[in-house]
Design a protein around this motif. Structure first.
Motif, PDB file in Angstrom:
ATOM      1  N   UNK A 347     -13.662  22.221 -98.294  1.00 44.14           N
ATOM      2  CA  UNK A 347     -14.096  22.922-100.292  1.00 44.14           C
ATOM      3  C   UNK A 347     -12.502  22.937-101.520  1.00 44.14           C
ATOM      4  N   UNK A 348     -11.859  22.859-100.789  1.00 42.67           N
ATOM      5  CA  UNK A 348     -10.255  22.983-101.489  1.00 42.67           C
ATOM      6  C   UNK A 348      -9.588  21.333-101.973  1.00 42.67           C
ATOM      7  N   UNK A 349     -10.384  20.007-101.089  1.00 39.08           N
ATOM      8  CA  UNK A 349      -9.780  18.748-100.910  1.00 39.08           C
ATOM      9  C   UNK A 349      -9.602  18.118-102.215  1.00 39.08           C
ATOM     10  N   UNK A 350      -8.516  17.576-102.391  1.00 38.83           N
ATOM     11  CA  UNK A 350      -7.680  17.260-104.402  1.00 38.83           C
ATOM     12  C   UNK A 350      -8.012  17.945-104.880  1.00 38.83           C
ATOM     13  N   UNK A 351      -7.587  19.607-104.735  1.00 40.69           N
ATOM     14  CA  UNK A 351      -7.303  20.945-105.141  1.00 40.69           C
ATOM     15  C   UNK A 351      -5.489  20.432-104.686  1.00 40.69           C
ATOM     16  N   UNK A 352      -4.712  21.472-106.395  1.00 44.77           N
ATOM     17  CA  UNK A 352      -2.967  21.527-106.323  1.00 44.77           C
ATOM     18  C   UNK A 352      -2.762  22.806-105.406  1.00 44.77           C
ATOM     19  N   UNK A 353      -1.759  22.183-104.783  1.00 49.90           N
ATOM     20  CA  UNK A 353      -1.682  23.246-103.388  1.00 49.90           C
ATOM     21  C   UNK A 353      -0.520  24.596-103.917  1.00 49.90           C
ATOM     22  N   UNK A 367      -8.657  27.342-102.791  1.00 49.32           N
ATOM     23  CA  UNK A 367     -10.456  26.992-102.406  1.00 49.32           C
ATOM     24  C   UNK A 367     -10.451  28.240-102.150  1.00 49.32           C
ATOM     25  N   UNK A 368      -9.841  29.024-100.893  1.00 52.94           N
ATOM     26  CA  UNK A 368     -10.219  30.445-100.666  1.00 52.94           C
ATOM     27  C   UNK A 368      -8.807  31.088 -99.914  1.00 52.94           C
ATOM     28  N   UNK A 369      -8.979  32.373 -99.580  1.00 54.93           N
ATOM     29  CA  UNK A 369      -7.684  32.614 -98.600  1.00 54.93           C
ATOM     30  C   UNK A 369      -7.047  31.927 -97.175  1.00 54.93           C
TER      31      UNK A 369
END
Length: 915
Positions: A347-353, A367-369
């Motif tokens: 669910x956090x794929x493609x997001x900037x870390x 996307x989550x903790x």
């Protein structure tokens, strides 16, 4: 089964044909079992293991199953009977080398199959899934996924994750498997199920996915239900800085975290703050310049800039100091990238870390903790400045970063290194809140490096955003001597005699740049050239006592010879027979759950002209030095140093078939010096740390240090090896650690070793033997040479051969002399007695005469005769003489006898003269 015919599976189901698949882990599937082993024969005291391993097991987590986090041995077991040969395949996540992960197969007789010779599963990178497959034979196969955690005062291990277990080789499948919730199959005869897209859901055995109410509900990919959208809060948006415009301004923009799951129309929801506020752009990073455009560009080769001025060429005799220094964060540098990863879902794929924030870069929302927020820096290679060439094993560069963490939960920041794109190794990690600090990692080999910072707010498997405000901030990242780097300054470089232009000519190895003439000068003997400075004679750093430098002045080392003056006596030591690697395994020790382990040390006392010979490796079945291959490029499994340490798990512990080695660390990679003193560079050996030496021969101390710092050892690790002369321990001798520090260290940073051996005794000299002279026999005399006892020396000079010399025999003349002396003594006594008797007679006659003269008449009696009768002694003869000594009397009497002459005096008579 009735018709014995293969049929297609219906919609909503799937089949592998001749195999089975386990991809749903809400609970432990049928046929699987957990077995936690605990061996009383190898554990420590019973009070150290109150609960044993009864509560340890593999835990289903929905999409995967997770191993235990403690130091118990837990096996996930599945038995299958194959009608024909096949294989087993599974995906896994294995990132922590503090836990052993093995997969092996047994037959129905509980004997391991030959196909499991390589049963150790390889480590994976953080956040990545690996795959493992093994061939299966027909018949009964019992599959084991076994993990053993090793906790020795460290934090909890990262568990092993396993998913998508597939087994091929069954004769047939008697039923179709329904698609698990969150997936669907819309065609007959499917061999797998498709995942439902975002904002849709499905139940078990679904033929299609059902859409959620987009206004009030949402769902992630592969969801089995829709979730109500919560009201928006500050945790649902983040800010970014836009690239600089032509006016040198940047805008602060606010954006919702994607995918947006909150609602703005609820009463207690917040709105997105207005964007567009302009602020001055920060300057370019050092080595970059702004040419009037909206972005920064790297300076051309041969030029430099501090980031605020245009790039200028280096002056004559200077060269650019290449590297990277990132301290302004308006945009992400070109050689860096950021990403987000979650081991359980995508669910956090493609997001900037990570997000840039002006004077720092910080972890993003994710996307989550339990997401891993990843930041990568790629550098294709390192090399030292052209004014010096680094020798093998010397420092080529270093990377330094300044950071701080702000956490309310169990957050962890990992710093990892990947060499030549092989595997990522965790170098250091920090948990919880940490104040602003710097960390440095030194590069020793020219290779392609990828440096990774991974931040996780919690690893407890939570899928919400409770700890969104927990973050890490990195203020600066500096990499020196990068091959594709830029220059923020210039350094002096030496000019060759044949060239005086502006281009630099590198100095030969071991040469510094003379300030006055800008020419190359060789460093003095027994000094090494600093990697950080080559300008001026002060760049040549003196070697420590008892050490010398290599020919290229790149490093100091000991040649295993040492000289010491003691009480006007020279002591020379030769440790060359101890130059091979010495080993020590001390223990055993026990973890809290009873796992037995040993500390295994390899010590290379002198190395080989600066080359470090002690090797330690991880995850091997034979930890002896013979099995280690020098020069290996496997950075994660092998370390080379003067002194290194591994943790050894014995073969009988936890049911392992052979001894295991893990957690190899470098204790010393730099030689400091050798001396008889007990203190060198803040390394102090207390007198009561080791037993009293058996002799007055001084102990020799070798001192080392580690160039790598850790959070617990901010100055790096230090090591002292005390060499003690002990003739009762020949050969390699015995290595031990202080009794008060059974692990070799009391604080984890300073290590102490005592090496007792006859080879540690000084070389023999002429002071170590004495001579013994024999009797003179037949004109010859022998002289023998023997060692002083006890003997506290070795080698050196040899005992001289026995010496034979001529001599004269004195027995006969000694007897003659003794006889003459005895005769003379007897004669002298006889003479003395004779003359003493003669003297007594004279004294008697004299006294008689005196008595006669003192009679009443005072007259002498008349003579009886006129003369002495014949034959009558003249007893009345009186001799008058002066009183003499006994010697004088003897002389006078002797003279009288010889001459027959006596001096006589006629006494006066009362008679008439006529008579």
């Amino acid at each position: 089964m009735k018709n014995q015919v293969c049929s297609k599976c219906g919609e909503g189901t799937y089949s592998l044909g001749s195999g089975i698949k386990f991809d749903e882990w809400d609970e432990l599937p049928a046929g699987f079992s957990n077995v936690a082993t605990f061996m009383d024969t190898v554990v420590g005291p019973s009070d150290s293991r109150p609960d044993g391993c009864n509560n340890s097991s593999w835990v289903p987590r929905g999409n995967y199953i997770e191993s235990n986090r403690d130091d118990c041995t837990v096996s996930l077991i599945y038995a299958v009977h194959l009608k024909k040969s096949g294989y087993v395949f599974f995906e896994y996540q294995y990132v922590d080398n503090n836990i052993f992960f093995e997969f092996f197969i047994q037959n129905d007789q509980c004997q391991e199959m030959d196909t499991t010779a390589d049963k150790w599963v390889k480590l994976t990178d953080n956040g990545e899934w690996g795959s493992h497959s093994v061939m299966l034979k027909s018949g009964t196969n019992i599959l084991y996924w076994r993990t053993t955690g090793i906790l020795m005062g460290s934090k909890a291990v990262k568990p092993v994750l396993v998913k998508n277990i597939t087994i091929e080789g069954v004769a047939y499948t008697s039923e179709c498997f329904p698609c698990k919730p969150g997936t669907f199959s819309d065609k007959p005869g499917s061999f797998n199920c498709q995942v439902c897209p975002r904002n849709t859901y499905s139940e078990k055995g679904a033929k299609e996915c059902i859409k959620c109410d987009e206004h009030s509900q949402f769902s992630e990919e592969g969801s089995s239900e829709c979730t109500e959208r919560p009201p928006c809060t500050t945790k649902d948006y983040f800010q970014i800085h836009t690239p600089c415009d032509e006016e040198g301004k940047t805008q602060i923009m606010y954006k919702w975290i994607e995918p947006k799951i909150c609602r703005e129309d609820l009463t207690d929801a917040i709105r997105l703050p207005p964007s567009g506020e302009k602020k001055d752009c920060p300057p370019c990073n050092p080595g970059f310049y702004n040419n009037g455009s909206s972005s920064c560009h790297p300076c051309p080769p041969g030029t430099f800039s501090d980031g605020t001025k245009e790039c200028r060429p280096c002056p004559a005799g200077m060269e650019p100091a290449l590297g990277f220094e990132y301290k302004w964060w308006n945009v992400l540098p070109g050689n860096m990238k950021t990403s987000c990863f979650n081991v359980g879902n995508s669910k956090c794929d493609g997001m900037n870390g990570w997000e840039v924030a002006g004077d720092h870069i910080q972890s993003g929302a994710g996307g989550s903790d339990n997401d891993y927020l990843i930041l990568n820096l790629h550098i294709p290679g390192f090399k030292p400045p052209t004014s010096m060439t680094g020798a093998m094993g010397s420092e080529l560069g270093r990377i330094t970063f300044v950071f701080e963490t702000l956490c309310s939960a169990d957050c962890v920041l990992y710093f990892m290194v990947d060499i030549n794109r092989k595997s990522t190794n965790v170098v250091e990690s920090w948990g919880g809140t940490k104040e602003k600090q710097a960390y440095t990692h030194i590069i020793f080999k020219n290779a392609t490096f990828t440096f990774t910072w991974a931040f996780q707010r919690t690893n407890q498997g939570q899928d919400n955003r409770r700890f969104i405000n927990d973050m890490v901030k990195i203020y600066s990242i500096t990499a020196t001597n990068a091959v594709d780097g830029v220059a923020s300054s210039c350094r002096a470089c030496a000019l060759g005699s044949e060239q005086s232009g502006s281009s630099c000519v590198p100095c030969p190895p071991g040469h510094y740049i003379e300030k006055e003439t800008n020419q190359c000068k060789e460093c003095p003997p027994d000094t090494y050239l600093s990697i950080h400075q080559v300008y001026g004679k002060e760049a040549c750093i003196p070697c420590g006592p008892g050490s010398r430098s290599t020919q290229d002045h790149s490093v100091c080392y000991s040649d295993c010879f040492f000289h010491h003056e003691k009480e006007n006596q020279s002591l020379h030591y030769d440790f060359s027979n101890l130059s091979s690697v010495g080993s020590l395994m001390n223990g055993p020790s026990f973890t809290s759950k009873g796992t037995k382990y040993f500390h295994f040390f390899n010590i290379s006392l002198c190395g080989h002209e600066g080359k470090k010979m002690a090797l330690c490796t991880n995850n091997i079945t034979d930890f002896t030095i013979k099995e280690m291959v020098a020069g290996s490029d496997d950075y994660t499994n092998l370390v080379g140093a003067y002194i290194c340490q591994s943790t050894i798990i014995p073969s009988e512990s936890k049911g392992f078939r052979a001894a295991l080695s893990s957690q190899s660390i470098i204790l010393a990679d730099t030689f400091l010096g050798v001396t008889v003193e007990t203190t060198l560079q803040n390394i102090n050996i207390k007198e009561d740390m080791f037993p009293v030496p058996p002799s007055q021969i001084p102990d020799v101390h070798f001192f080392y240090k580690s160039s790598t710092t850790t959070t617990s050892c901010v100055n790096g690790r230090s090591t002292a090896v005390k060499m003690r002369c002990n003739p009762t321990k020949p050969g390699a001798g015995v290595i031990s650690v202080p009794s008060k520090c059974p692990a070799g260290t009391c604080d984890g940073c300073t290590f102490y070793f005592l090496w007792e051996s006859a080879e540690a005794c000084p070389l023999c000299t002429e002071h170590d033997f004495h001579e013994i002279e024999g009797a003179c026999k037949r004109g010859f005399q022998e002289t023998l040479y023997v060692w002083n006892e006890p003997k506290w020396c070795i080698k050196g000079i040899s005992l001289p051969e026995k010496k034979l010399s001529t001599c004269e025999t004195v027995d006969f003349w000694l007897k003659v002399g003794a006889g003459v002396g005895a005769f003379t003594a007897v004669l002298l006594v006889a003479l003395t007695c004779y003359f003493w008797k003669k003297n007594k007679k004279l004294e008697y006659k004299y006294s008689k005469l005196v008595m006669t003269t003192n009679s009443k008449d005072c007259e002498l009696p008349a003579a009886d005769s006129c003369a002495i009768m014949e034959g009558e002694d003249n007893e009345e003869e009186v001799v008058y003489s002066n009183k003499q000594s006994l010697l004088g009397k003897l002389k006078s009497l002797a003279t009288k006898e010889k001459e027959d002459h006596f001096e006589s005096v006629q006494l006066k008579s009362s008679r008439s003269p006529n008579i």
